[in-house]
Design a protein around this motif. Structure first.
Motif, PDB file in Angstrom:
ATOM      1  N   GLY A  87       0.786  -1.229   0.000  1.00 32.82           N
ATOM      2  CA  GLY A  87       0.000   0.000   0.000  1.00 32.82           C
ATOM      3  C   GLY A  87       0.819   1.280   0.000  1.00 32.82           C
ATOM      4  O   GLY A  87       0.265   2.365  -0.107  1.00 32.82           O
ATOM      5  N   GLN A  88       2.149   1.157   0.116  1.00 28.70           N
ATOM      6  CA  GLN A  88       3.000   2.361   0.078  1.00 28.70           C
ATOM      7  C   GLN A  88       3.455   2.566  -1.373  1.00 28.70           C
ATOM      8  O   GLN A  88       4.547   2.141  -1.760  1.00 28.70           O
ATOM      9  N   SER A  89       2.600   3.219  -2.138  1.00 31.32           N
ATOM     10  CA  SER A  89       2.811   3.273  -3.586  1.00 31.32           C
ATOM     11  C   SER A  89       3.961   4.196  -3.987  1.00 31.32           C
ATOM     12  O   SER A  89       4.294   4.289  -5.163  1.00 31.32           O
ATOM     13  N   ASP A  90       4.574   4.883  -3.003  1.00 29.86           N
ATOM     14  CA  ASP A  90       5.721   5.736  -3.350  1.00 29.86           C
ATOM     15  C   ASP A  90       7.059   5.037  -3.108  1.00 29.86           C
ATOM     16  O   ASP A  90       8.111   5.617  -3.373  1.00 29.86           O
ATOM     17  N   LEU A  91       7.037   3.791  -2.609  1.00 23.10           N
ATOM     18  CA  LEU A  91       8.299   3.080  -2.372  1.00 23.10           C
ATOM     19  C   LEU A  91       8.938   2.691  -3.707  1.00 23.10           C
ATOM     20  O   LEU A  91       8.228   2.372  -4.662  1.00 23.10           O
TER      21      LEU A  91
END
Lengths: 173, 119
Positions: A87-91
């Motif tokens: 869910g951490q789409s900026d990783l």
């Protein structure tokens, strides 16, 4: 396109010159692979896609082959960004690729807990046809010659064998 | 009829709304969400909508576009409308075939054929 904050490395020093061995999709990346920690922003995703397609074109791949690789790359990146990384789409997403005239290698890994690819329902079944989701993996499998996942399920490896080039006498692009 | 951000060209042919994409590559998730919303709005604004989506300019797409088309198809069905697709390149037609969505959508070679097929 080695622009910040993406980082990249070329693995193994000397590019692969020739090999009678054909590593399966779950082997280590070929020596000479480009490795990039990609920030999953559209501009960077597009730039890396264009870089890969340019390498394929230089190596003699047809437009049909480039279409197949472009599609698989897009679907795998989307899965890693939207469904991987918990869910951490900026990783960042790790992308490794390697082009020879005979074979294209692509490995994409996210930092999530992974998934079980066998648990993904078949979107072509009549009961799933109206369900909007779940076609990316189907397309990757259809267009790539080999597809494999690591045990954790957070890394996909795709190999595309160039039908225009026999694998024997393989040389690096 | 187009919003300032729209990446679509939308026109009327009699009672059919014809939609064309301005982009050759339908990959950007923001653009896909936008066109899905744009077409969804025009479907909602009509009773028994008749919609033709032309892929004449499109060279590449992703499965996100297929998802959007299925959502649009489902919405049109619930309004007792009709959806046609046309001008799909052979490469993209193969994508529809692999996913077996060519069984679900009414796909026509050209826009004229598609327009004639509306009941």
């Amino acid at each position: 396109m080695a622009s910040d904050p993406d980082t990249r490395d070329q693995q193994g020093g000397e590019a692969e010159r020739s090999s009678a061995r054909r590593p399966p999709a779950n082997d280590a990346a070929p020596p000479g692979s480009i490795c990039i920690d990609l920030q999953p922003e559209r501009q960077r995703i597009d730039a890396l896609r264009d870089e890969i397609v340019a390498a394929l074109t230089d190596a003699g791949y047809t437009e049909t082959a480039c279409f197949a690789v472009r599609l698989a790359y897009e679907e795998a990146i989307t899965n890693a960004r939207d469904h991987g990384n918990d869910g951490q789409s900026d990783l960042p997403i790790r992308v490794e690729y390697h082009v020879t005239p005979a074979r294209f290698f692509l490995r994409i890994a996210d930092q999530g807990h992974g998934f079980n690819p066998k648990a993904v329902s078949d979107p072509t079944l009549p009961e799933n046809l109206l369900n909007p989701a779940g076609r990316g993996l189907l397309l990757i499998r259809a267009y790539m010659s080999e597809v494999a996942f690591n045990d954790r399920g957070n890394e996909i490896t795709c190999i595309y064998k160039n039908p225009q080039q026999p694998l024997s006498g393989e040389r690096s692009a | 009829m187009n919003s300032p951000e729209s990446r679509l060209r939308i026109r009327k042919e009699a009672d059919v709304t014809v939609v064309e994409f301005l982009d050759r590559h339908l990959l950007d998730e923001a653009n896909i969400a936008q066109f899905s919303e744009d077409i969804g709005s025009l479907v909602n604004s009509e009773t028994s909508p008749k919609v033709l989506i032309s892929f004449a300019n499109v060279e590449h797409l992703s499965s996100a576009v297929l998802s959007a088309l299925i959502t649009i198809h489902n919405r049109i069905k619930t309004k007792d409308g009709q959806l046609r697709l046309s001008d799909i390149s052979d490469q993209i037609l193969e994508v529809f075939h692999i996913t077996q969505l060519d069984r679900m959508f009414h796909i026509h070679k050209g826009a004229d054929d598609a327009l004639e097929s509306f009941a």
